[in-house]
Design an enzyme around this catalytic site. Structure first.
Site, short mmCIF file in Angstrom:
data_model
loop_
_atom_site.label_atom_id
_atom_site.label_comp_id
_atom_site.label_asym_id
_atom_site.label_seq_id
_atom_site.Cartn_x
_atom_site.Cartn_y
_atom_site.Cartn_z
N GLY A 38 0.78 -1.24 0.00
CA GLY A 38 0.00 0.00 0.00
C GLY A 38 0.80 1.29 0.00
N ASN A 83 1.36 3.09 -2.62
CA ASN A 83 0.61 4.03 -3.46
C ASN A 83 -0.60 4.58 -2.70
OD1 ASN A 83 1.59 4.39 -6.37
ND2 ASN A 83 1.92 2.22 -5.97
N MET A 140 -4.23 -6.84 -7.11
CA MET A 140 -3.65 -7.93 -7.90
C MET A 140 -4.67 -8.91 -8.48
SD MET A 140 -0.58 -7.13 -8.15
CE MET A 140 0.65 -6.08 -7.37
N ILE A 167 -7.49 -9.45 -11.48
CA ILE A 167 -7.99 -8.83 -12.72
C ILE A 167 -9.50 -8.74 -12.64
CG2 ILE A 167 -8.17 -9.05 -15.23
CD1 ILE A 167 -5.39 -10.25 -15.25
N LEU A 168 -10.00 -7.51 -12.72
CA LEU A 168 -11.44 -7.29 -12.59
C LEU A 168 -12.12 -7.58 -13.93
CD1 LEU A 168 -11.08 -4.01 -10.58
CD2 LEU A 168 -11.87 -6.22 -9.70
N ASN A 175 -5.99 2.87 -12.65
CA ASN A 175 -4.98 1.89 -12.24
C ASN A 175 -3.59 2.49 -12.40
OD1 ASN A 175 -3.90 -0.76 -11.58
ND2 ASN A 175 -3.40 -0.99 -13.75
N HIS A 209 0.26 1.31 -13.16
CA HIS A 209 1.04 0.17 -13.66
C HIS A 209 2.52 0.56 -13.66
CE1 HIS A 209 1.86 -3.53 -15.72
NE2 HIS A 209 2.67 -2.85 -16.52
C1 GAR Z 1 3.14 -1.04 -7.47
O1 GAR Z 1 4.42 -1.00 -8.03
C2 GAR Z 1 2.08 -1.03 -8.56
O2 GAR Z 1 2.42 -0.25 -9.65
C3 GAR Z 1 2.05 -2.49 -8.93
O3 GAR Z 1 2.16 -3.18 -7.71
C4 GAR Z 1 2.89 -2.39 -6.78
C5 GAR Z 1 2.07 -2.25 -5.51
O4 GAR Z 1 2.77 -1.57 -4.49
N1 GAR Z 1 0.84 -2.81 -9.64
C6 GAR Z 1 0.79 -3.69 -10.64
O5 GAR Z 1 1.74 -4.36 -10.98
C7 GAR Z 1 -0.56 -3.82 -11.31
N2 GAR Z 1 -0.45 -4.51 -12.56
P1 GAR Z 1 2.02 -0.87 -3.27
O6 GAR Z 1 1.07 -1.92 -2.64
O7 GAR Z 1 3.14 -0.56 -2.32
O8 GAR Z 1 1.30 0.34 -3.76
#
Ligand code: GAR
Length: 210
Positions: A12, A14, A91, A93-94, A108, A110
Site C-alpha cells: 500500500g 501508493n 492484484m 484482474i477485474l 490503475n 502500472h
Molecule cells: C506497485 O508498483 C504497482 O504499480 C504495482 O504493484 C505495486 C504495488 O505496491 N501494480 C501492478 O503491478 C498492477 N499490474 P504498493 O502496494 O506498495 O502500492
C-alpha cells in the site's frame, strides 16, 4: 466532493501517497472514504486505519472466479456511494461488470510505460524483472483508466525513469515508485476529482483549471 475507494492487495505505498496528498490538500475535489483489500493482513489496511479511513476485506479466495469477486466488489462500491475507484497494487484482474458500472471512473497504476511490459502476468516485481531481462534503459509508470482489456485503457499520465547499471528488480521497482508512481497517481486522482479529464476514444485530454 467525489468519494474515492482505493483497492489494494499488499504494502500500500501508493495508497500512502494518496493519503499524504489528500492530507496536504492536493486532492481538493475528492475524499478517500474506503480502502478495500483482496486479502487479510495487507499492510495497506494498517495504513488506512492509521489515517482513519474505513477498511474492508473482500477475499479473492472466498469466490470461485474473478467474475464472482468483481460482482461482490462492485456491489460494495455502489453501497458505499463511491464515485472513483483507484487500483493501487490491486492484484486481481477485474471483469467487465465493474468496468460497466464505473465507465472511465476506475484508475490503475502500472509500473511500466504502457504498452511495454503490461497485460496478463505483468504485475508487481515481475514487470521489473522483464524490463531488466529485455535490457531497456528507460522504464517508468503509467496511470490509466481501466477498460475491459487488461492494462489497455486510455492513458492519463506517464513518467519515465532511468534504468541504472547494476539495477535489480527491487532497486528498479523502488526508483519507479519514488520517482513516478507516487507522483503521477495522486496527480491523476486530483485531476479526475476536479473534472479535468476528458476522454475521447483512447485519448485523455487534460483540461486547464477553470
Ligand atoms: C506497485 O508498483 C504497482 O504499480 C504495482 O504493484 C505495486 C504495488 O505496491 N501494480 C501492478 O503491478 C498492477 N499490474 P504498493 O502496494 O506498495 O502500492
Amino acid at each position: 466532493m467525489k468519494k474515492i475507494a482505493v483497492l489494494v492487495s499488499g504494502g500500500g505505498t501508493n495508497l500512502q501517497a494518496l493519503l499524504d496528498a489528500e492530507r496536504r490538500g492536493e486532492i481538493p475535489g475528492g475524499k478517500i472514504t474506503a480502502v478495500i483489500s483482496s486479502c487479510d493482513g495487507a499492510y495497506a489496511l494498517e495504513r488506512a486505519k492509521n489515517a482513519g479511513v474505513p477498511g474492508y476485506v473482500i477475499r479473492r479466495k472466498d469466490y470461485t472466479s474473478n467474475q464472482a469477486m468483481t460482482v461482490a466488489l462492485t456491489q460494495k462500491l455502489q453501497q458505499l456511494g463511491i464515485d472513483l475507484v483507484v487500483l493501487a497494487g490491486f492484484m486481481t484482474i477485474l471483469t467487465q461488470e465493474m468496468v460497466k458500472a464505473y465507465p472511465n471512473a476506475i484508475i490503475n497504476v502500472h509500473p511500466a510505460l504502457i504498452p511495454s511490459f503490461c497485460g496478463e502476468g505483468f504485475y508487481g516485481l515481475h514487470v521489473h524483472e522483464k524490463a531488466l531481462e529485455y535490457g531497456v534503459k528507460t522504464s517508468g509508470a503509467t496511470v490509466h483508466f481501466v477498460s475491459e482489456e487488461c492494462d489497455g485503457g486510455p492513458i492519463i499520465l506517464q513518467k519515465a525513469v532511468d534504468v541504472l547499471e547494476g539495477d535489480t528488480p527491487e532497486t528498479l521497482q523502488r526508483r519507479i515508485m519514488e520517482q513516478a508512481e507516487w507522483v503521477i497517481m495522486p496527480k491523476a486522482v486530483a485531476l479526475f476529482c476536479e473534472d479535468r479529464l476528458k476522454v475521447e476514444g483512447r485519448i485523455v485530454h487534460i483540461l486547464e483549471k477553470e
